[in-house]
Write an enzyme that holds these catalytic residues in place. Structure first.
Site, short mmCIF file in Angstrom:
data_model
loop_
_atom_site.label_atom_id
_atom_site.label_comp_id
_atom_site.label_asym_id
_atom_site.label_seq_id
_atom_site.Cartn_x
_atom_site.Cartn_y
_atom_site.Cartn_z
N ARG A 294 -2.09 -1.72 -3.76
CA ARG A 294 -1.14 -2.20 -2.76
C ARG A 294 -1.82 -3.29 -1.93
O ARG A 294 -2.63 -3.02 -1.06
CB ARG A 294 -0.73 -1.02 -1.86
CG ARG A 294 0.44 -1.30 -0.94
CD ARG A 294 0.52 -0.23 0.13
NE ARG A 294 -0.50 -0.45 1.15
CZ ARG A 294 -1.11 0.52 1.82
NH1 ARG A 294 -0.84 1.78 1.58
NH2 ARG A 294 -2.01 0.22 2.74
N HIS A 298 1.37 -0.56 3.88
CA HIS A 298 2.24 0.48 3.33
C HIS A 298 3.70 0.14 3.65
O HIS A 298 4.55 0.14 2.77
CB HIS A 298 1.87 1.84 3.94
CG HIS A 298 2.82 2.93 3.58
ND1 HIS A 298 2.90 3.45 2.30
CD2 HIS A 298 3.72 3.62 4.33
CE1 HIS A 298 3.82 4.40 2.27
NE2 HIS A 298 4.33 4.52 3.48
N TYR A 307 -8.15 0.62 8.06
CA TYR A 307 -8.69 1.71 7.24
C TYR A 307 -9.23 1.26 5.88
O TYR A 307 -9.73 2.08 5.12
CB TYR A 307 -7.63 2.80 7.03
CG TYR A 307 -6.31 2.33 6.46
CD1 TYR A 307 -6.15 2.07 5.10
CD2 TYR A 307 -5.20 2.16 7.29
CE1 TYR A 307 -4.95 1.65 4.59
CE2 TYR A 307 -3.98 1.74 6.78
CZ TYR A 307 -3.85 1.49 5.43
OH TYR A 307 -2.64 1.07 4.93
#
Length: 399
Positions: A294, A298, A307
Site C-alpha cells: 500500500r 490506509h 509508523y
C-alpha cells in the site's frame, strides 16, 4: 483476443457431477501444494520489476499459471491500470478539497486488482471490500458511482446485479462469508460460474474469514479468496499478525494457497484464472495471496509516516506495477510514444469528468434513509420515520 473479451460469458453447463468429482481432486491438490511452515515462500512471478518476462527454466515452476495473451491484451492491462490510478488520484484530491468525507486509495495495488479482475467471466460474482476500485473498473461499474458513498449521498450507487459486483463492504472480513454463502448457492444451482472475495491481510485475522474458509472447504464451494497483502493493517505490520506466510493458512482448512507477486499484473491474471477454473470445475476454494504494498495511506484519515520507514516505501516504489509493464511494452515494441500520449489525454478526460460529476451530485432526500430498510416495511421504521419528520418540521419557519 482482447483483455476485455477474456471475461466473455461462456455457455452454462451442468456441473453437479464435476463438483462431486472435484472434491477428491481438491484434496490431492491441497496435499501436493502443502509445505512445511518454515519453507521459503514461493512467489509466482511472470514479469520482473525490470519488465522482463520470466522464461525458460523458471517458467516450469509456474506451469499451471499461464498468461497466454496478446500484445493488444498487454496494452489493455496497461490502460486499465493507468486509468484506475488516475481515478484513484482524483478521488484522493477531491477528499483533500472537502468534496469527499473519506477515501481509501488503491495506490500500488493496481496490478493485483486489474489482473484478477480481468480473469473473471461476466457470470462470475465479486464481493469486494472498500478499496477494489480497479476490480470495479473491470466489471464495468462507472467510477463516479463509487464516490457517492464517500460523499455521503447514497449507500453505494450501483445495482450489484447489473455487473455481478456487490456493494462495497466496510465491515472488515464479512464479505468473505457473503461470498461463501453465494458460492454454496451457485453449487446447489448446478451453475459453472465462480465467486471471488477480496480482502486484506488485516481482514485475514478476523474470525469471519476463518469461518468462511471452514464453510467453503467443507461444502467444496466454488469461491476464490483473493487477499491483497499490502503489508499493513492500518498501522499493524504483517509480522505482528501471523507466524507463517499468509497463503499457507489455506493448508489447515484443506485447500490450496498460492502466493503471487501482487505487482505483476500478468502473474495475478494467470493465477486468478487458474483458481477460478478450479472453482468452476468443482475443485473447491483457493486462497490467492497477492503480495503487494500500500503505497499511500490506509485511508485519507491516516498518516503512514508515523509508523513506517521511508526506505521501505522507496524499495516498493522500484516494484511499481505500472512502470514494469510500461518497461516491458517499450522493450518489446508493444507500444510506442503515441500510445502513451493518447492514454495521457484519456486520463485527463477521465479526471475532469470525475471532478465534474462529484461536484454535481445532488444531496439526497433527507427522508430516504428510511427507504429499503425492510422489503415489506416495519412498524418500528414507520414510527422512527414519523418522529424524524416531526423533528425536521420543528425547524420550519425558524431563523
Amino acid at each position: 483476443m482482447t483483455v476485455e473479451s477474456t471475461a466473455a460469458r461462456k455457455p452454462r453447463r451442468s456441473s453437479g457431477t464435476k463438483r462431486a468429482a472435484g472434491a477428491e481432486s481438491a484434496r490431492k491438490t491441497a496435499a501436493a501444494t502443502a509445505q512445511p511452515h518454515d519453507a521459503e515462500p514461493q512467489l509466482v512471478q511472470l514479469l520482473t520489476p525490470e519488465g522482463e518476462r520470466v522464461e525458460s527454466a523458471d517458467s516450469a515452476r509456474f506451469a499451471p499459471y499461464v498468461a497466454d495473451i496478446t500484445t493488444e491484451d498487454l496494452r489493455g492491462l496497461y490502460r486499465d491500470m493507468v486509468l484506475t490510478r488516475r481515478f484513484d488520484g482524483e478521488a484522493t484530491a477531491l477528499q483533500r478539497q472537502g468534496e469527499l468525507g473519506l477515501w481509501a486509495s488503491l495506490l500500488g495495488q493496481e496490478a493485483a486488482q486489474i489482473g484478477s479482475g480481468r480473469a473473471l467471466r461476466d457470470d462470475d460474482y465479486v464481493f469486494p471490500t472498500y478499496r477494489e476500485h480497479g476490480v470495479a473498473w473491470c466489471r464495468g461499474v462507472d467510477p463516479t458511482n463509487l464516490l457517492g458513498m464517500f460523499r455521503g449521498v447514497n449507500h453505494g450507487g450501483w445495482d450489484p446485479n447489473t455487473n455481478n459486483f456487490h456493494l462495497y463492504t466496510i465491515v472488515i472480513g464479512s464479505q468473505t462469508l457473503h461470498a461463501t454463502g453465494y458460492a454454496m448457492g451457485v453449487a446447489k444451482d448446478g451453475a459453472d460460474s465462480a465467486v471471488i472475495a477480496y480482502f486484506g491481510d488485516g481482514a485475514s485475522s478476523q474470525g469471519d474469514v476463518a469461518e468462511a474458509f471452514t464453510f467453503s472447504a467443507v461444502y467444496n464451494s466454488p469461491v476464490v479468496f483473493f487477499c491483497q497483502n499490502n503489508q499493513w493493517a492500518i498501522s499493524e505490520p504483517t509480522e505482528r499478525q501471523m507466524r507463517v506466510p499468509l497463503y499457507q493458512r489455506a493448508q489447515g482448512f484443506g485447500f490450496p494457497g498460492v502466493r503471487v507477486d501482487g505487482n505483476d499484473v500478468l502473474a495475478c491474471l494467470a493465477v486468478t484464472r487458474w483458481a477460478l477454473e478450479r472453482a468452476r470445475n468443482g475443485e473447491g476454494p483457493t486462497l490467492v495471496e497477492a503480495f503487494t504494498y500500500r503505497m499511500g495511506a490506509h485511508t485519507t484519515s491516516d498518516d503512514p509516516t508515523k509508523y513506517r520507514r521511508d526506505e521501505e516505501t522507496a524499495a516498493w516504489e522500484a516494484k511499481d506495477p505500472i512502470l514494469r509493464l510500461k518497461a516491458h511494452l517499450l522493450a518489446t515494441g508493444g507500444a510506442d510514444e503515441a500510445f502513451f500520449a493518447r492514454l495521457e489525454e484519456e486520463s485527463e478526460t477521465l479526471g475532469k469528468r470525475v471532478r465534474e460529476v462529484v461536484r454535481a451530485m445532488p444531496d439526497p432526500d433527507t427522508m430516504a434513509i428510511f427507504e429499503n430498510v425492510y422489503a415489506d416495511g416495519h412498524a418500528l421504521v414507520d414510527e422512527e420515520r414519523a418522529q424524524f419528520a416531526a423533528y425536521l418540521a420543528s425547524f420550519e419557519g425558524g431563523e
